[in-house]
Design an enzyme around this catalytic site. Structure first.
Site, PDB file in Angstrom:
ATOM      1  N   ASP A   1      -7.898   6.424   4.545  1.00 21.11           N
ATOM      2  CA  ASP A   1      -7.934   5.337   5.385  1.00 21.11           C
ATOM      3  C   ASP A   1      -9.181   5.262   6.445  1.00 21.11           C
ATOM      4  O   ASP A   1      -9.366   4.174   7.346  1.00 21.11           O
ATOM      5  CB  ASP A   1      -6.755   4.884   6.297  1.00 21.11           C
ATOM      6  CG  ASP A   1      -5.308   4.849   5.448  1.00 21.11           C
ATOM      7  OD1 ASP A   1      -5.649   4.271   4.487  1.00 21.11           O
ATOM      8  OD2 ASP A   1      -4.480   5.037   6.117  1.00 21.11           O
TER       9      ASP A   1
ATOM     10  N   SER B   1       0.886  -1.183  -0.040  1.00 23.01           N
ATOM     11  CA  SER B   1       0.060  -0.007  -0.006  1.00 23.01           C
ATOM     12  C   SER B   1       0.785   1.298  -0.128  1.00 23.01           C
ATOM     13  O   SER B   1       0.303   2.369  -0.309  1.00 23.01           O
ATOM     14  CB  SER B   1      -1.017  -0.051   1.110  1.00 23.01           C
ATOM     15  OG  SER B   1      -0.110   0.177   2.326  1.00 23.01           O
TER      16      SER B   1
ATOM     17  N   HIS C   1       1.301   4.237   6.903  1.00 16.29           N
ATOM     18  CA  HIS C   1       0.660   5.087   5.637  1.00 16.29           C
ATOM     19  C   HIS C   1       1.055   6.510   6.141  1.00 16.29           C
ATOM     20  O   HIS C   1       1.669   7.046   6.943  1.00 16.29           O
ATOM     21  CB  HIS C   1      -0.829   4.834   5.792  1.00 16.29           C
ATOM     22  CG  HIS C   1      -1.411   3.698   5.096  1.00 16.29           C
ATOM     23  ND1 HIS C   1      -2.743   3.375   4.914  1.00 16.29           N
ATOM     24  CD2 HIS C   1      -0.783   2.713   4.205  1.00 16.29           C
ATOM     25  CE1 HIS C   1      -2.919   2.503   4.271  1.00 16.29           C
ATOM     26  NE2 HIS C   1      -1.511   1.902   4.054  1.00 16.29           N
TER      27      HIS C   1
END
Length: 152
Positions: free
Chosen positions: A95, A30, A69
């Site tokens: 998210d 990701s 992230h």
């Protein structure tokens, strides 16, 4: 003795980095192209305010595995509370779907640390061990055999 030394090193790193987990392995794609599956990240919490662009590792309720992230939005309230929105570089949406039910933002309490450095692909060993537990048990058994048969 080795286990005690490793524990002391880990606890020392926790104090120095101000993070409950000073080292993490990237488990998904990701964050590509910034980080790839198997990269080891070195974390440091620090006291600097969070800003868009920071790469953070955070935990959310009902998930055991931390998430790596990038911060895309920071909302500072007049009360001093800071709300943070994150997104994986390789993901098309933010998210909010990963956060706990009814949660639209994360806070500093959810964040384990900020990525300050990395070693590419070194963490693949950890991923392989988790994907193939039989291999993990064989290697642990082999190490135990070496310890028992060493002449020192």
């Amino acid at each position: 003795m080795i286990v005690c030394s490793a524990l002391m090193i880990w606890k020392s790193l926790m104090v120095l980095t101000e993070s409950e987990s000073p080292v993490v392995v990237v488990l998904s794609g990701s964050m590509e192209p910034a980080f790839h599956r198997g990269d080891i990240l070195f974390l440091h919490m620090g006291y600097a305010p969070f800003r868009a662009g920071d790469i953070v590792v955070f935990k959310v309720a009902d998930r055991d595995i931390p998430i790596v992230h990038r911060v895309i939005k920071v909302h500072e309230k007049p009360t001093g509370v800071v709300d943070i929105l994150t997104k994986g570089d390789n993901n098309s949406v933010d998210d909010r779907g990963l956060y706990a039910a009814g949660q639209s933002w994360i806070n500093k309490e959810h964040i384990i640390g900020r990525a300050k450095g990395y070693l590419p692909y070194i963490g693949m060993v950890t991923i392989i061990m988790n994907d193939y537990p039989l291999l993990k048990y064989c290697l642990v058994g082999l190490m135990g055999l070496f310890v028992l048969t060493s002449k020192e």
